[in-house]
Scaffold this active site. Structure first.
Site: not given
Ligand code: SAM
Length: 396
Positions: A154
């Site tokens: 986000c």
């Molecule tokens: C807003 S958090 C999501 C949290 C999750 N929905 C929860 O309820 O706990 C976004 C996540 O996306 C991961 N992320 C960012 N870019 C990514 C990528 N290219 N591939 C996989 N994960 C990624 C980040 O590390 C982060 O943990």
């Protein structure tokens, strides 16, 4: 001439542990000030740990809120979920408790993948390079999944950030769209900060999220508050929910609130959400309310154990006599390290409860990494409410 005036920027000596960590550009004088604060804090912490610091007035308290009670475990529905951007597992846990069979989680941070794997050894968890959604061929999942869910980062949209949207390298919505179009689940849930539904990002949402998916999905957007589902925190999130069939889309209704705000007008059939002090079992001081929104500093300018992201949140925590500026790893460590004004210093499991995680859901990594996963999460009870609303349509 002062160092500030000639603007000498000095890089941090602490190596980054997040792929998109943005080091803060600080002048030499400002960095020295931060170093001094960190040194003072370290010395106070060491004194506390060796028993030579001031003595705390706070005993160890037992929380009154059990987050599991907000999401009673449902029987397996036979519906299959697939999780992208899984973080520390807020949405994953909500979907599991709502009766979904979890097919896999994809998350590029190793320590967040470790959290998922440690809590659910039976889940398929792809982490690190294998978890980076940009490199995944989704076709093996095609038509094998009922609901694909994920909260792309986000930070590109958050009011607390620079709001660079599509120009931010952390923007992963195109990857979410690619996965949906490849997997072709019966439904999807994409979650983000409420700022994504502001006028500033209307064109972005239309062009990057809605238009590419609209040919195959009927999409609805809903904004939900975590406290309306019993979570003791002010947290507003936007959900995009899409269904492949018009029939399912027409049958779906967003989850209805089960709780009302502490101190708010009681509503028939709804339970009061606890304030943060009550939820954590802290004594009555004549004032209690929802916790301010817990922030995640994971990919921010510096690694931090503070969960406070604004001056107004700082003031609200002060009025609650709660210290959120340096969260301790455990309750015992928090108790030993007396906070300013002798406010109640929070510990990681308590921040978990304020975000709706049951205490037996343990987070991996250093304290700031654990807090980052918590602050990034969808409160599981909120995920559960959304998952249940979709399950009632798909399991007909
Ligand atoms: C807003 S958090 C999501 C949290 C999750 N929905 C929860 O309820 O706990 C976004 C996540 O996306 C991961 N992320 C960012 N870019 C990514 C990528 N290219 N591939 C996989 N994960 C990624 C980040 O590390 C982060 O943990």
């Amino acid at each position: 001439m002062t160092l500030e005036a000639i603007d000498i920027y000095v890089p941090s000596r602490i190596p980054s542990t997040h792929p998109l960590h943005e080091p803060q550009m600080l002048t030499a004088a400002r960095r020295e000030e931060f170093r001094r604060m960190a040194r003072d804090s370290r010395e106070a912490k060491n004194a506390a740990m060796s028993g030579t610091g001031p003595k705390s007035l706070h005993p160890l308290y037992t929380p009154r809120l059990d987050p599991n009670s907000l999401m009673p475990k449902k029987n397996r529905s036979g519906l299959v979920s697939l999780s992208l951007f899984s973080g520390g597992g807020g949405l994953d846990l909500g979907f599991e408790r709502a009766g979904f069979h979890h097919s896999a989680s994809y998350e590029w941070l190793d320590f967040a993948g470790d959290t998922l794997q440690a809590n659910r050894p039976e889940w398929s968890v792809y982490k690190g390079e294998a978890g980076d959604v940009r490199g995944v061929d989704w076709t093996p999942y095609r038509r094998q999944v009922d609901v694909l869910h994920g909260g792309p980062p986000c930070q590109p949209f958050s009011m607390a950030g620079k709001q660079r949207g599509a120009l931010d390298p952390r923007d992963m919505w195109p990857e979410f769209v690619r996965a949906v179009m490849s997997v072709k689940p019966r439904a999807f849930v994409g979650e983000n900060v409420a700022a994504l539904s502001s006028a500033r990002f209307a064109e972005y949402v239309d062009q990057v999220i809605l238009s590419p998916l609209a040919s195959e999905y009927s999409i609805q957007k809903v904004t939900l508050f975590a406290h309306e589902f019993g979570v003791p925190q002010l947290r507003k999130r936007v959900f995009f929910v899409g269904f492949r069939t018009k029939r399912d889309a027409a049958a779906w209704a967003p989850p209805a609130a089960s709780h009302f705000r502490p101190g708010g007008k009681p509503e028939e059939g709804l339970q009061p959400t606890m304030g943060i002090r009550e939820a954590l079992g802290l004594p009555d001081i004549g004032h209690d309310e929802l916790s301010p929104t817990i922030r995640s500093g994971l990919s921010g300018p510096r690694h931090t154990t503070s969960i406070i992201n604004s001056v107004s949140a700082q003031k609200r925590f002060r009025a609650l006599q709660i210290w959120g500026n340096g969260v301790a790893a455990t309750r015992e460590a928090a108790q030993a390290f007396v906070a300013k004004h002798d406010d109640y210093r929070l510990a990681v499991p308590e921040v978990g409860i304020v975000q709706g995680f049951p205490e037996d859901w343990r987070f991996s990594g250093a304290t700031y990494m654990q807090l980052g996963q918590i602050g990034n999460a969808v409160p599981p009870a909120l995920g559960y409410a959304v998952a249940s609303s979709i399950s009632s349509v798909l399991a007909r």
